[in-house]
Design a protein around this motif. Sequence first.
Motif, PDB file in Angstrom:
ATOM      1  N   ARG A   1       0.843  -1.201   0.000  1.00 22.27           N
ATOM      2  CA  ARG A   1       0.000   0.000   0.000  1.00 22.27           C
ATOM      3  C   ARG A   1       0.878   1.251   0.000  1.00 22.27           C
TER       4      ARG A   1
ATOM      5  N   SER B   1      -7.759   7.742 -11.926  1.00 18.56           N
ATOM      6  CA  SER B   1      -8.510   6.493 -12.097  1.00 18.56           C
ATOM      7  C   SER B   1      -8.019   5.431 -11.108  1.00 18.56           C
ATOM      8  N   LEU B   2      -6.743   5.414 -10.833  1.00 16.61           N
ATOM      9  CA  LEU B   2      -6.220   4.481  -9.833  1.00 16.61           C
ATOM     10  C   LEU B   2      -6.670   4.866  -8.427  1.00 16.61           C
ATOM     11  N   ARG B   3      -6.714   6.148  -8.176  1.00 18.76           N
ATOM     12  CA  ARG B   3      -7.115   6.642  -6.851  1.00 18.76           C
ATOM     13  C   ARG B   3      -8.526   6.164  -6.484  1.00 18.76           C
ATOM     14  N   VAL B   4      -9.429   6.158  -7.454  1.00 22.02           N
ATOM     15  CA  VAL B   4     -10.797   5.695  -7.216  1.00 22.02           C
ATOM     16  C   VAL B   4     -10.788   4.231  -6.792  1.00 22.02           C
ATOM     17  N   ARG B   5     -10.016   3.407  -7.486  1.00 18.68           N
ATOM     18  CA  ARG B   5      -9.937   1.983  -7.151  1.00 18.68           C
ATOM     19  C   ARG B   5      -9.261   1.763  -5.801  1.00 18.68           C
ATOM     20  N   ILE B   6      -8.228   2.534  -5.529  1.00 21.21           N
ATOM     21  CA  ILE B   6      -7.519   2.385  -4.254  1.00 21.21           C
ATOM     22  C   ILE B   6      -8.407   2.839  -3.095  1.00 21.21           C
ATOM     23  N   CYS B   7      -9.186   3.884  -3.293  1.00 22.01           N
ATOM     24  CA  CYS B   7     -10.116   4.331  -2.239  1.00 22.01           C
ATOM     25  C   CYS B   7     -11.133   3.240  -1.911  1.00 22.01           C
ATOM     26  N   ALA B   8     -11.603   2.533  -2.927  1.00 23.08           N
ATOM     27  CA  ALA B   8     -12.543   1.428  -2.687  1.00 23.08           C
ATOM     28  C   ALA B   8     -11.863   0.313  -1.888  1.00 23.08           C
ATOM     29  N   ALA B   9     -10.634  -0.016  -2.237  1.00 23.01           N
ATOM     30  CA  ALA B   9      -9.886  -1.043  -1.499  1.00 23.01           C
ATOM     31  C   ALA B   9      -9.586  -0.573  -0.076  1.00 23.01           C
TER      32      ALA B   9
END
Length: 85
Positions: free
Chosen positions: A22, A39-47
């Motif tokens: 992380r 776009s990566l930030r959105v996925r990382i926020c979900a994780a």
Amino acid sequence: MAVSTGQIGTVRAEHINMLDGRQILHEIMDAMPEEVSESLRVRICAADAIFLESTIPLANSRAISSWEDMGPQHWWYYRTPRVHN
């Protein structure tokens, strides 16, 4: 599972490896152009949301880390897995 077989050290090492992963994502995103990192930030926020649900804050304020210079922006190092019965 390592916990049930008494291999707590293995579980802890795996957890720290995930936290270090992380941390690496954090550093990579800081170096990327904003258009790419968004776009990566959105996925990382979900994780991160799943991680927050699956962990609890550490009882003490010391980070679980082999990295230096940890602070509140590296919040993932200040959480530990929930214990499920």
